[in-house]
Motif scaffolding. Structure first.
Motif, PDB file in Angstrom:
ATOM      1  N   THR A   1     -97.290 -95.910 -39.028  1.00  0.00           N
ATOM      2  CA  THR A   1     -96.567 -94.683 -38.959  1.00  0.00           C
ATOM      3  C   THR A   1     -95.607 -94.871 -37.460  1.00  0.00           C
ATOM      4  N   THR A   2     -96.388 -95.741 -36.661  1.00  0.00           N
ATOM      5  CA  THR A   2     -95.596 -95.594 -34.973  1.00  0.00           C
ATOM      6  C   THR A   2     -94.466 -96.837 -35.439  1.00  0.00           C
ATOM      7  N   LYS A   3     -94.419 -97.664 -36.428  1.00  0.00           N
ATOM      8  CA  LYS A   3     -93.377 -98.647 -36.160  1.00  0.00           C
ATOM      9  C   LYS A   3     -92.116 -98.200 -37.297  1.00  0.00           C
ATOM     10  N   ASN A   4     -92.488 -98.607 -38.457  1.00  0.00           N
ATOM     11  CA  ASN A   4     -91.492 -98.143 -39.490  1.00  0.00           C
ATOM     12  C   ASN A   4     -92.510 -97.669 -40.647  1.00  0.00           C
ATOM     13  N   LYS A   5     -92.601 -96.433 -40.713  1.00  0.00           N
ATOM     14  CA  LYS A   5     -93.610 -95.663 -41.796  1.00  0.00           C
ATOM     15  C   LYS A   5     -92.850 -95.984 -42.928  1.00  0.00           C
TER      16      LYS A   5
ATOM     17  N   ALA B   1    -110.654 -94.096 -52.595  1.00  0.00           N
ATOM     18  CA  ALA B   1    -110.253 -95.636 -52.528  1.00  0.00           C
ATOM     19  C   ALA B   1    -109.857 -96.130 -51.289  1.00  0.00           C
ATOM     20  N   ASN B   2    -110.714 -96.900 -50.259  1.00  0.00           N
ATOM     21  CA  ASN B   2    -110.158 -97.062 -49.021  1.00  0.00           C
ATOM     22  C   ASN B   2    -109.616 -98.720 -48.946  1.00  0.00           C
ATOM     23  N   GLY B   3    -108.854 -98.964 -47.966  1.00  0.00           N
ATOM     24  CA  GLY B   3    -108.341-100.273 -47.919  1.00  0.00           C
ATOM     25  C   GLY B   3    -107.267-100.675 -49.036  1.00  0.00           C
ATOM     26  N   ALA B   4    -106.576 -99.598 -49.611  1.00  0.00           N
ATOM     27  CA  ALA B   4    -105.558 -99.735 -50.748  1.00  0.00           C
ATOM     28  C   ALA B   4    -104.312 -99.958 -49.838  1.00  0.00           C
ATOM     29  N   GLY B   5    -103.485-100.701 -50.572  1.00  0.00           N
ATOM     30  CA  GLY B   5    -102.079-101.072 -50.037  1.00  0.00           C
ATOM     31  C   GLY B   5    -101.397 -99.835 -49.530  1.00  0.00           C
ATOM     32  N   ASP B   6    -101.273 -98.967 -50.676  1.00  0.00           N
ATOM     33  CA  ASP B   6    -100.470 -97.862 -50.580  1.00  0.00           C
ATOM     34  C   ASP B   6    -100.879 -97.038 -48.998  1.00  0.00           C
ATOM     35  N   ASP B   7    -101.979 -96.833 -48.967  1.00  0.00           N
ATOM     36  CA  ASP B   7    -102.498 -96.036 -47.703  1.00  0.00           C
ATOM     37  C   ASP B   7    -102.133 -96.779 -46.453  1.00  0.00           C
ATOM     38  N   TRP B   8    -102.233 -98.347 -46.350  1.00  0.00           N
ATOM     39  CA  TRP B   8    -101.783 -99.158 -45.415  1.00  0.00           C
ATOM     40  C   TRP B   8    -100.396 -99.116 -45.032  1.00  0.00           C
ATOM     41  N   LYS B   9     -99.655 -99.030 -46.129  1.00  0.00           N
ATOM     42  CA  LYS B   9     -98.199 -99.175 -45.904  1.00  0.00           C
ATOM     43  C   LYS B   9     -97.668 -97.949 -45.091  1.00  0.00           C
ATOM     44  N   TYR B  10     -98.241 -96.626 -45.430  1.00  0.00           N
ATOM     45  CA  TYR B  10     -97.711 -95.530 -45.103  1.00  0.00           C
ATOM     46  C   TYR B  10     -98.619 -95.186 -43.547  1.00  0.00           C
TER      47      TYR B  10
ATOM     48  N   ASN C   1    -106.923-104.838 -53.637  1.00  0.00           N
ATOM     49  CA  ASN C   1    -106.466-103.283 -53.231  1.00  0.00           C
ATOM     50  C   ASN C   1    -107.576-102.754 -52.469  1.00  0.00           C
ATOM     51  N   ARG C   2    -108.616-103.020 -51.875  1.00  0.00           N
ATOM     52  CA  ARG C   2    -109.614-102.563 -51.149  1.00  0.00           C
ATOM     53  C   ARG C   2    -109.803-103.393 -49.974  1.00  0.00           C
ATOM     54  N   ASN C   3    -108.854-104.315 -49.643  1.00  0.00           N
ATOM     55  CA  ASN C   3    -109.007-105.103 -48.495  1.00  0.00           C
ATOM     56  C   ASN C   3    -107.964-104.933 -47.248  1.00  0.00           C
ATOM     57  N   TYR C   4    -107.044-104.068 -47.345  1.00  0.00           N
ATOM     58  CA  TYR C   4    -105.931-103.371 -46.434  1.00  0.00           C
ATOM     59  C   TYR C   4    -106.720-102.956 -45.265  1.00  0.00           C
ATOM     60  N   GLY C   5    -106.124-103.068 -43.956  1.00  0.00           N
ATOM     61  CA  GLY C   5    -106.599-102.791 -42.669  1.00  0.00           C
ATOM     62  C   GLY C   5    -106.665-101.304 -42.414  1.00  0.00           C
ATOM     63  N   PHE C   6    -106.329-100.381 -43.303  1.00  0.00           N
ATOM     64  CA  PHE C   6    -106.373 -99.033 -42.752  1.00  0.00           C
ATOM     65  C   PHE C   6    -107.248 -98.448 -43.279  1.00  0.00           C
ATOM     66  N   GLN C   7    -108.115 -97.760 -42.465  1.00  0.00           N
ATOM     67  CA  GLN C   7    -109.387 -97.095 -42.844  1.00  0.00           C
ATOM     68  C   GLN C   7    -110.328 -97.977 -43.837  1.00  0.00           C
ATOM     69  N   TRP C   8    -110.277 -99.169 -43.678  1.00  0.00           N
ATOM     70  CA  TRP C   8    -110.806-100.241 -44.527  1.00  0.00           C
ATOM     71  C   TRP C   8    -112.722 -99.895 -44.440  1.00  0.00           C
TER      72      TRP C   8
ATOM     73  N   ASN D   1    -100.216 -93.213 -66.363  1.00  0.00           N
ATOM     74  CA  ASN D   1     -98.916 -92.361 -66.231  1.00  0.00           C
ATOM     75  C   ASN D   1     -99.089 -91.416 -65.107  1.00  0.00           C
ATOM     76  N   TYR D   2     -99.401 -92.171 -63.779  1.00  0.00           N
ATOM     77  CA  TYR D   2     -99.463 -91.607 -62.795  1.00  0.00           C
ATOM     78  C   TYR D   2     -98.304 -92.043 -61.618  1.00  0.00           C
ATOM     79  N   CYS D   3     -97.868 -91.170 -60.808  1.00  0.00           N
ATOM     80  CA  CYS D   3     -97.387 -91.724 -59.644  1.00  0.00           C
ATOM     81  C   CYS D   3     -98.023 -90.834 -58.419  1.00  0.00           C
ATOM     82  N   ILE D   4     -98.698 -91.823 -57.730  1.00  0.00           N
ATOM     83  CA  ILE D   4     -99.861 -91.207 -56.677  1.00  0.00           C
ATOM     84  C   ILE D   4     -99.228 -91.669 -55.313  1.00  0.00           C
ATOM     85  N   TYR D   5     -99.627 -91.009 -54.491  1.00  0.00           N
ATOM     86  CA  TYR D   5     -99.454 -91.426 -53.030  1.00  0.00           C
ATOM     87  C   TYR D   5    -100.389 -91.207 -51.985  1.00  0.00           C
ATOM     88  N   PRO D   6    -100.170 -91.334 -50.814  1.00  0.00           N
ATOM     89  CA  PRO D   6    -101.360 -91.545 -49.856  1.00  0.00           C
ATOM     90  C   PRO D   6    -101.892 -90.163 -49.364  1.00  0.00           C
TER      91      PRO D   6
END
Ligand code: 0X9
Ligand code: ZN
Length: 310
Positions: free
Chosen positions: A262-266, A249-258, A146-153, A203-208
């Motif tokens: 963004t240009t394809k399918n956010k 935390a950078n390179g997390a999956g949630d940040d990358w997914k969103y 969860n630090r290995n994804y390619g968004f702001q890695w 007990n969190y629900c967090i987002y990018p």
């Protein structure tokens, strides 16, 4: 409940996934592999929908758990939700409509190598391995996937570590790991509108975004609304990642997914952290069902939410 301190062993998980297909062949696919881990294990995926073996033009939701090996509660509550959905089809009108109009893709365990490592060392639960099992070649093991994804890695060299022995080691390069490659390729081959990456605990629900203290999420008000909606029943604290958990935390999956897509399918992505801080990574066996219940309405709602996006 499983026999790993109440959590599922690997064999139990595989049997459950096979059993779902046996019992509900018209609602769930057989388990298929979306990639192979460092140690050669398959990363399994199941799809739940009406006509599951056909790719229909419906909204797609992506759920996954166990990026982190020591977070078995993320898996248990996901299996619980899968059974709930399967058992409700045909009797619960809302679930019936939702499965008829959406496709749920589920990867219950992104990091089987790490999970098995904890099973080997602590067969009754309690193992604290977090990362995958990459041999870093210098006597240390593991990349935090969860630090290995390619968004702001590796952004700003904070929020992930370049040190191989660290629990938040980001790996030698973005998407260096087969586990993150598998998730990336799977997302790129689909058109997901929403996603939850289940973790524990808090007990969190967090987002990018989580990569920087200055939040550049252009849709913060929308995320705030969705967060309030998703957590109305369970009272999970919702919010932007950095403000909610108080660290970057950078390179997390949630940040990358969103962010990356963004240009394809956010993908509107969320990271629930299941369990109170008193539960820790291995909640007492008596807490497992209550914690599965704690996410049930939230999980139904992410399904409902994805049906609203074309
Ligand atoms: O740090 C993480 O990877 C997650 N918390 S955990 O305690 N399960 O390790 C939270 C990730 C939240 N998302 C971002 N910060 N982008
Ligand atoms: Zn985690």
């Amino acid at each position: 409940l499983g026999s790993y301190g109440g959590f599922f062993t690997m064999t139990q998980l595989h049997n459950i996934l096979d059993q779902m297909r046996v019992l509900y062949p018209n609602l769930v696919t057989a388990k298929t592999s979306i990639g192979t881990t460092v140690e050669g294990r398959p990363i399994y995926m199941l799809k739940i929908s009406d006509n599951p073996d056909i790719d229909e033009p419906e909204s797609e939701l992506f759920l996954n758990a166990v990026h982190h090996a020591r977070e078995p509660m993320s898996l248990s509550q996901l299996i619980y939700f899968m059974w709930h959905v399967l058992e409700s089809y045909g009797t619960d009108p809302e679930i019936t409509t939702l499965l008829n109009s959406t496709e749920m893709y589920i990867v219950p365990m992104v990091n089987p190598d790490g999970y098995q490592q904890n099973l080997n060392t602590n067969p009754n639960g309690g193992g604290m391995w977090r990362k995958n099992r990459k041999n870093n070649g210098n006597g240390t093991f593991g990349v935090d996937i969860n630090r290995n994804y390619g968004f702001q890695w590796g952004y700003d060299n904070t929020g992930s570590s370049p040190t191989t022995s660290s629990d938040t080691y980001r790996g030698p390069s973005a998407f260096s790991e087969p586990e993150t490659q598998a998730v990336r390729n799977f997302c790129n081959a689909h058109d997901f509108v929403a996603s939850m990456d289940f973790h524990s605990f808090g007990n969190y629900c967090i987002y990018p975004y989580g990569y920087a203290t200055t939040n550049s999420n252009p849709e913060l008000p929308l995320f705030q609304q969705m967060g309030a909606y998703l957590t109305a029943e369970n009272g999970f604290v919702y919010g932007n990642a950095v403000q909610t958990v108080n660290y970057t935390a950078n390179g997390a999956g949630d940040d990358w997914k969103y962010g990356e897509q963004t240009t394809k399918n956010k993908i509107y992505s969320f990271t629930p952290e299941v369990g109170a801080s008193t539960d820790g990574f291995y909640p007492a066996q008596s807490r497992i069902i209550p914690l599965c219940e704690s996410t049930l309405q939230m999980n139904r709602k992410i399904l409902k939410l994805s049906s609203k996006f074309a």
